[in-house]
Every structure is written in C-alpha cells, then in structure tokens.
Design a protein around this motif. Sequence first.
Motif, PDB file in Angstrom:
ATOM      1  N   GLN A  32       0.848  -1.178   0.000  1.00 55.25           N
ATOM      2  CA  GLN A  32       0.000   0.000   0.000  1.00 55.25           C
ATOM      3  C   GLN A  32       0.888   1.235   0.000  1.00 55.25           C
ATOM      4  O   GLN A  32       2.068   1.175   0.298  1.00 55.25           O
ATOM      5  N   THR A  33       0.276   2.379  -0.288  1.00 55.01           N
ATOM      6  CA  THR A  33       0.998   3.638  -0.216  1.00 55.01           C
ATOM      7  C   THR A  33       1.154   4.038   1.241  1.00 55.01           C
ATOM      8  O   THR A  33       0.245   3.880   2.036  1.00 55.01           O
ATOM      9  N   ALA A  34       2.328   4.570   1.583  1.00 53.93           N
ATOM     10  CA  ALA A  34       2.558   5.004   2.956  1.00 53.93           C
ATOM     11  C   ALA A  34       1.528   6.047   3.344  1.00 53.93           C
ATOM     12  O   ALA A  34       1.197   6.930   2.570  1.00 53.93           O
ATOM     13  N   GLN A  35       1.035   5.912   4.562  1.00 49.51           N
ATOM     14  CA  GLN A  35      -0.007   6.817   5.018  1.00 49.51           C
ATOM     15  C   GLN A  35       0.206   7.097   6.495  1.00 49.51           C
ATOM     16  O   GLN A  35       0.426   6.183   7.289  1.00 49.51           O
ATOM     17  N   ALA A  36       0.175   8.360   6.874  1.00 51.17           N
ATOM     18  CA  ALA A  36       0.402   8.733   8.262  1.00 51.17           C
ATOM     19  C   ALA A  36      -0.747   8.258   9.134  1.00 51.17           C
ATOM     20  O   ALA A  36      -1.867   8.035   8.673  1.00 51.17           O
ATOM     21  N   ILE A  87       7.633  -4.146  10.816  1.00 47.18           N
ATOM     22  CA  ILE A  87       6.898  -3.081  11.497  1.00 47.18           C
ATOM     23  C   ILE A  87       6.620  -1.917  10.552  1.00 47.18           C
ATOM     24  O   ILE A  87       6.455  -0.775  10.976  1.00 47.18           O
ATOM     25  N   THR A  88       6.558  -2.222   9.249  1.00 48.01           N
ATOM     26  CA  THR A  88       6.065  -1.225   8.288  1.00 48.01           C
ATOM     27  C   THR A  88       4.535  -1.226   8.359  1.00 48.01           C
ATOM     28  O   THR A  88       3.928  -2.149   8.915  1.00 48.01           O
ATOM     29  N   PRO A  89       3.867  -0.227   7.771  1.00 46.80           N
ATOM     30  CA  PRO A  89       2.407  -0.146   7.893  1.00 46.80           C
ATOM     31  C   PRO A  89       1.619  -1.032   6.934  1.00 46.80           C
ATOM     32  O   PRO A  89       0.457  -0.740   6.631  1.00 46.80           O
ATOM     33  N   LEU A 142       6.235   5.306  12.232  1.00 46.53           N
ATOM     34  CA  LEU A 142       6.220   3.984  11.608  1.00 46.53           C
ATOM     35  C   LEU A 142       5.077   3.856  10.600  1.00 46.53           C
ATOM     36  O   LEU A 142       5.223   3.199   9.569  1.00 46.53           O
ATOM     37  N   LYS A 143       3.954   4.504  10.885  1.00 46.31           N
ATOM     38  CA  LYS A 143       2.823   4.458   9.953  1.00 46.31           C
ATOM     39  C   LYS A 143       3.101   5.290   8.691  1.00 46.31           C
ATOM     40  O   LYS A 143       2.391   5.150   7.688  1.00 46.31           O
ATOM     41  N   SER A 144       4.134   6.143   8.739  1.00 42.05           N
ATOM     42  CA  SER A 144       4.422   7.009   7.597  1.00 42.05           C
ATOM     43  C   SER A 144       5.455   6.430   6.641  1.00 42.05           C
ATOM     44  O   SER A 144       5.642   6.948   5.549  1.00 42.05           O
TER      45      SER A 144
END
Length: 429
Positions: A32-36, A87-89, A142-144
């Motif tokens: 998925q695309t990184a998302q805050a 631990i990537t989103p 980490l969510k970003s």
Amino acid sequence: MPTTVRRNPFILAAAVLPAAVAFLAASQSQPQTAQAAPGASASQIERGRYLAQAGDCIACHTVPGKPIFSGNRALPTPFGTLYAPNITPDPKTGIGKWSADEFYNMLHTGRSRDGSLLYPAMPFASYTKVTRADSDAIFAYLKSVPPVVQQNRPHEMRFPYNNRALLIGWRTLYFEEGEYKPDKTKSAEWNRGAYLVQGLGHCAMCHTPINALGGSSEAKAFQGGLIPMQHWYAPSLTSNREAGLGEWDIRDIVDLLQTGVSRRGVVFGPMAEVTYNSLQYLSDEDVRAMAVYLKSLPDKETSAAAPNQLPNTPEAVQVFSEGRRVYEAKCAVCHGSDGRGMPPHYPPLANNQSIEMESAVNPIRMVLNGGYPPGTRKNPMPYGMPPFAQELSDVEVAAVVTYIRTAWGNRGAPVTPREANALRAVTME
C-alpha cells in the motif's frame, strides 16, 4: 593505519549498547501507499523518527540492504533464534491494522496486539518507561514509512522455550511495568538523560549481567557482563575501574557517544553500531543529558589501583618479553612505545581501563579482528586498527595482550593461548 569504516568487532569504552527486537504478532499482506497515522502532524512524525533513532529500531528490524523496518533479521539467543517482525504499515504482514493504543500497550506491557507475551529480547522492560506521547510519535512515524509485504519468519526456539507460557515466570522475576517517573531531587537534564538511558536507549540490556534464564537483577544494573551469543564484554558502567564515567569530563563522554572517539576512549563493535545507527543523530542537548546521567552512576567498586597481576616467574618474564617484541613490531607505530597513543585517533593503552578490565575478551578480539570506529557526521573518516588474526599465532596473541594489560603500570591479568584460540574460533564461525 586504514581509514575504511567497518561496524564490526570490539568495545573499548563505556556507553550504551543495542538492541533488541519487538516480536509483534502480525498477519499477511499486499503493498500500500505510505499513510500517516490519523491525525498525525508533520512535527509528530518527525519527532517519532527522532525517537525511533534514539531507540535504534533499525538495528534489529532491518536486514542490511532490505527495506527499512521490513523485519526478519535473525537474533540468535542461548534459547534459539528469534526473528524481528515487519513493522512497516502493511496491513497484513506489518502493523497497518494496529492502533496507537495497541502500540503503546505493546511497549508498556510486553504483550502483543492479540495479548500474547513477547520474548524479552524485545526490550519491553526498558520500553515500558516510554511516555504515551513518545509512543504515539514513534507509531505515527512507523505508519508514515513505505509499507512492505514481508511475511514474518517464525521463531526457531528450542523446547521448552517455544512455550510462551513460561514467560509468565520470567516476567514475575524480571519485569516491572510502568512509565519513567522523574526524580524530583535531580535536575531536568539528569532526568532527561535517565529517561533516555533507561528507556529508549535500553542500555542495561547489555551492560547488566545476564543469568541462565536470560534475566537480570535490578540490583546489578549497569554492572557489566558478557553479551550472550555475541562474545563481547559490555563493561560495567558502575565501576570506575572498568567503564564507569565518574572520573570523565562531560565533554569526553559526549564525544564518545555522539562521535565514536574521545580523548579517553573509542567505541568499536556492538557499541559502534549503536553510535552509527542511533547516537550520532541525537541532539547535543540529549547526548549531554545522557552523559550527565551516566557520569552520576555510583562507583560500586573502588578505582584504586590493584596490585600488578603478572607473576614474577621465568615463564611470565618470557611471555612479557615476547609480548613486547610483538607490540614493538605491530602496535608501537600507532600506540607508541610508551603506550600513550595519539588520541583521539589512536587511543592510549597505558592506564586504559578497557585494557585492564577483569574480562580480557575485548582486547583479545581487538588484536584478532581489528577495530574500526563508526563513520559519524562529526567524524566521517575514522582511523582504525587492522586485524592480526592471520599474522599472529595464539601464543603471540596471548603474549601481546598480556603485555598491554601489564605494561606501563597497567594492572590487568595475563591471558593464555587457550583464551586466544577460543575467541579465534568464534570469529571464524
């Protein structure tokens, strides 16, 4: 001497050592695309990035050459091999479905999202001290980051250690839950340093003796010990005869932590990785705060000089003479015939606490493997020491280490060829 930077062998002086692994429960995924994180601001994400560096998360959660935080880096332990999780989103193989509450609960209690107990290779005994605000910032960071589809590799723990129910007993003995509570009798700077050292820095994980159960006693905190499976000695931070910093200037401690070299010592091996991955990126104020706290740790062992430990026998005299010959041929050009070195690039060996410590593991490995401080922003081209494992026999290694531990007024104990051979075998594994 070569200037190539390698983050391998040997600790000469004090500080913090890394790190650990968060064994989070996770499922499987699509990219998925990184998302805050919802509601996260740019400043909170940047703060989280800084704190993740302070915690040296990359050291265990990133295989060199692979995407950041994608996991599966092996962590050998005496009980089997653990693997750091992704631990990537990513929502299935990472932490994409985690909430900030669940993330804080994991750090604070040592339990995963599904309630399962984490293995203590994850430093939750230290991370429990992290504040909710700092936990939220790390989570937002980490969510970003870019999500990565990476299935988590199962741990390979031996029986009976693969039974997580046994962790209940370990936690009863060695885990006390709770955020850091400032000491009102100390300054704000001291408390900031204590928070970083005891919490995100998790320094006690290496600098505290580990028992057969993989636990450590609060009463022995920072008293040093061998690092399991790594065959390095993390020196005592509470003894000024080892790596205690009570007699150091604050400036020298700051230089050692942040730069990797100082007038009093140089970092190598596991500590060099901590400086490279983490400490060099911390602010001057935070590193100074850590230095203030570390310098304040009480000296629990007198720093008075011990008697010379070299026996007055013909055999000992011969070993000393052989060691001096090897030293003059291989070492004196940088460290000087008088052992005074050329600080900060070539540390002194005379009156060097790291040479005289009870354990001779580090100086033996230094001679065998060489030592290279990390390349840091403030010292990008460090000088280093070449390895001599291919040039010197076990007898010669033992002789030269005995020499540097007993010459120039040093009070270390002699070492044997058997000790040198045991560590040579380790380095060849």
